[in-house]
Design a protein around this motif. Structure first.
Motif, PDB file in Angstrom:
ATOM      1  N   LEU A 182       1.011  -1.228   0.018  1.00  8.74           N
ATOM      2  CA  LEU A 182      -0.001   0.089   0.111  1.00  8.74           C
ATOM      3  C   LEU A 182       0.610   1.056   0.089  1.00  8.74           C
ATOM      4  O   LEU A 182       1.941   1.120   0.315  1.00  8.74           O
ATOM      5  N   ASP A 183       0.370   2.190  -0.251  1.00  8.85           N
ATOM      6  CA  ASP A 183       0.844   3.814  -0.119  1.00  8.85           C
ATOM      7  C   ASP A 183       1.413   3.769   1.202  1.00  8.85           C
ATOM      8  O   ASP A 183       0.552   3.611   2.169  1.00  8.85           O
ATOM      9  N   ARG A 184       2.598   4.644   1.485  1.00  9.43           N
ATOM     10  CA  ARG A 184       3.163   5.017   2.724  1.00  9.43           C
ATOM     11  C   ARG A 184       2.224   5.897   3.254  1.00  9.43           C
ATOM     12  O   ARG A 184       1.829   5.866   4.520  1.00  9.43           O
ATOM     13  N   GLN A 185       1.580   6.898   2.382  1.00  6.86           N
ATOM     14  CA  GLN A 185       0.443   7.857   3.191  1.00  6.86           C
ATOM     15  C   GLN A 185      -0.767   7.070   3.823  1.00  6.86           C
ATOM     16  O   GLN A 185      -1.209   7.346   4.678  1.00  6.86           O
ATOM     17  N   ALA A 186      -1.122   5.856   3.102  1.00  2.77           N
ATOM     18  CA  ALA A 186      -2.234   5.051   3.747  1.00  2.77           C
ATOM     19  C   ALA A 186      -1.733   4.318   4.887  1.00  2.77           C
ATOM     20  O   ALA A 186      -2.389   4.425   6.088  1.00  2.77           O
ATOM     21  N   ALA A 187      -0.586   3.834   4.966  1.00  2.00           N
ATOM     22  CA  ALA A 187      -0.095   3.129   6.124  1.00  2.00           C
ATOM     23  C   ALA A 187       0.169   4.244   7.248  1.00  2.00           C
ATOM     24  O   ALA A 187       0.039   3.608   8.486  1.00  2.00           O
ATOM     25  N   SER A 190      -4.245 -11.900  11.238  1.00  2.00           N
ATOM     26  CA  SER A 190      -4.518 -12.829   9.881  1.00  2.00           C
ATOM     27  C   SER A 190      -4.609 -11.930   8.431  1.00  2.00           C
ATOM     28  O   SER A 190      -4.668 -10.584   8.707  1.00  2.00           O
ATOM     29  N   GLY A 191      -4.391 -12.584   7.425  1.00  2.00           N
ATOM     30  CA  GLY A 191      -4.339 -11.815   6.313  1.00  2.00           C
ATOM     31  C   GLY A 191      -5.843 -11.213   5.918  1.00  2.00           C
ATOM     32  O   GLY A 191      -5.887  -9.920   5.551  1.00  2.00           O
ATOM     33  N   LYS A 192      -6.708 -12.003   6.453  1.00  2.67           N
ATOM     34  CA  LYS A 192      -8.406 -11.361   6.341  1.00  2.67           C
ATOM     35  C   LYS A 192      -8.316  -9.948   7.017  1.00  2.67           C
ATOM     36  O   LYS A 192      -8.746  -8.871   6.409  1.00  2.67           O
ATOM     37  N   THR A 193      -7.983  -9.874   8.436  1.00  2.00           N
ATOM     38  CA  THR A 193      -8.131  -9.005   9.042  1.00  2.00           C
ATOM     39  C   THR A 193      -7.362  -7.792   8.661  1.00  2.00           C
ATOM     40  O   THR A 193      -7.498  -6.608   8.723  1.00  2.00           O
ATOM     41  N   LEU A 194      -5.915  -8.065   8.306  1.00  2.00           N
ATOM     42  CA  LEU A 194      -5.145  -6.946   7.713  1.00  2.00           C
ATOM     43  C   LEU A 194      -5.540  -6.340   6.530  1.00  2.00           C
ATOM     44  O   LEU A 194      -5.452  -5.224   6.275  1.00  2.00           O
ATOM     45  N   GLU A 195      -6.053  -7.084   5.587  1.00  2.00           N
ATOM     46  CA  GLU A 195      -6.768  -6.391   4.307  1.00  2.00           C
ATOM     47  C   GLU A 195      -7.804  -5.690   4.698  1.00  2.00           C
ATOM     48  O   GLU A 195      -7.894  -4.467   4.054  1.00  2.00           O
ATOM     49  N   GLN A 196      -8.695  -6.158   5.643  1.00  2.00           N
ATOM     50  CA  GLN A 196      -9.719  -5.340   6.004  1.00  2.00           C
ATOM     51  C   GLN A 196      -9.302  -3.593   6.765  1.00  2.00           C
ATOM     52  O   GLN A 196      -9.940  -2.800   6.415  1.00  2.00           O
ATOM     53  N   THR A 197      -8.105  -3.952   7.641  1.00  2.00           N
ATOM     54  CA  THR A 197      -7.511  -3.009   8.262  1.00  2.00           C
ATOM     55  C   THR A 197      -7.089  -1.843   7.183  1.00  2.00           C
ATOM     56  O   THR A 197      -7.391  -0.601   7.194  1.00  2.00           O
ATOM     57  N   VAL A 198      -6.423  -2.424   6.134  1.00  2.00           N
ATOM     58  CA  VAL A 198      -5.839  -1.637   5.007  1.00  2.00           C
ATOM     59  C   VAL A 198      -7.091  -0.820   4.347  1.00  2.00           C
ATOM     60  O   VAL A 198      -6.986   0.312   3.785  1.00  2.00           O
ATOM     61  N   GLN A 199      -8.177  -1.672   4.047  1.00  2.00           N
ATOM     62  CA  GLN A 199      -9.323  -1.039   3.232  1.00  2.00           C
ATOM     63  C   GLN A 199      -9.730   0.323   4.052  1.00  2.00           C
ATOM     64  O   GLN A 199     -10.218   1.371   3.694  1.00  2.00           O
ATOM     65  N   TYR A 200      -9.672   0.095   5.697  1.00  2.00           N
ATOM     66  CA  TYR A 200     -10.043   1.297   6.456  1.00  2.00           C
ATOM     67  C   TYR A 200      -9.072   2.556   6.440  1.00  2.00           C
ATOM     68  O   TYR A 200      -9.429   3.513   6.466  1.00  2.00           O
ATOM     69  N   PHE A 201      -7.701   2.046   6.196  1.00  2.00           N
ATOM     70  CA  PHE A 201      -6.772   3.183   5.887  1.00  2.00           C
ATOM     71  C   PHE A 201      -7.307   4.048   4.868  1.00  2.00           C
ATOM     72  O   PHE A 201      -7.166   5.192   4.797  1.00  2.00           O
ATOM     73  N   TYR A 202      -7.463   3.353   3.850  1.00  2.00           N
ATOM     74  CA  TYR A 202      -7.832   4.206   2.722  1.00  2.00           C
ATOM     75  C   TYR A 202      -9.329   4.942   2.828  1.00  2.00           C
ATOM     76  O   TYR A 202      -9.470   5.968   2.145  1.00  2.00           O
ATOM     77  N   TYR A 203     -10.267   4.249   3.500  1.00  2.00           N
ATOM     78  CA  TYR A 203     -11.368   4.624   3.743  1.00  2.00           C
ATOM     79  C   TYR A 203     -11.345   6.206   4.447  1.00  2.00           C
ATOM     80  O   TYR A 203     -11.812   7.249   4.241  1.00  2.00           O
TER      81      TYR A 203
END
Length: 111
Positions: free
Chosen positions: A28-33, A63-76
């Protein structure tokens, strides 16, 4: 028309890799992270973390699923921070069965 500052543009193009407990890798983008206080500290703090040099962070407890949802929240959060007064904030949907794990990850990641 808005144009990013040179440093903002460089930060946006600077990818970060997050690695979940099951080996799932999310880039992901550093800004989102940087939405995460924990990740921000690891990547930009004065401690000289290995993560700063590699641009990747392992999360053996997420977990991968939880990390993926968390990254979606970063972008949100990036997209919807400072909405205009007449703009209704869209719902960020969370499945009930993943709510506890997401809450624990959000607490750890300081989001």
């Amino acid at each position: 028309r808005w144009a990013p500052e040179p440093n903002d543009q460089a930060a946006a193009m600077d990818p970060v890799k997050l690695i979940a407990s099951d080996g799932t890798e999310i880039i992901l983008d550093r800004q989102a992270a940087m939405v995460s206080g924990t990740i921000k500290s690891m990547l930009g703090g004065p401690g000289g973390y290995v993560e700063q040099e590699k641009g990747e962070i392992n999360f053996p407890e997420i977990s991968g699923k939880t990390l993926e949802q968390t990254v979606q929240y970063f972008y949100y959060k990036l997209r919807h921070t400072n909405p205009s007064s007449n703009h209704t904030l869209p719902e960020f949907k969370i499945e009930p069965e993943s709510a506890l794990e997401l809450l624990m990850a959000a607490n750890y990641l300081d989001t």
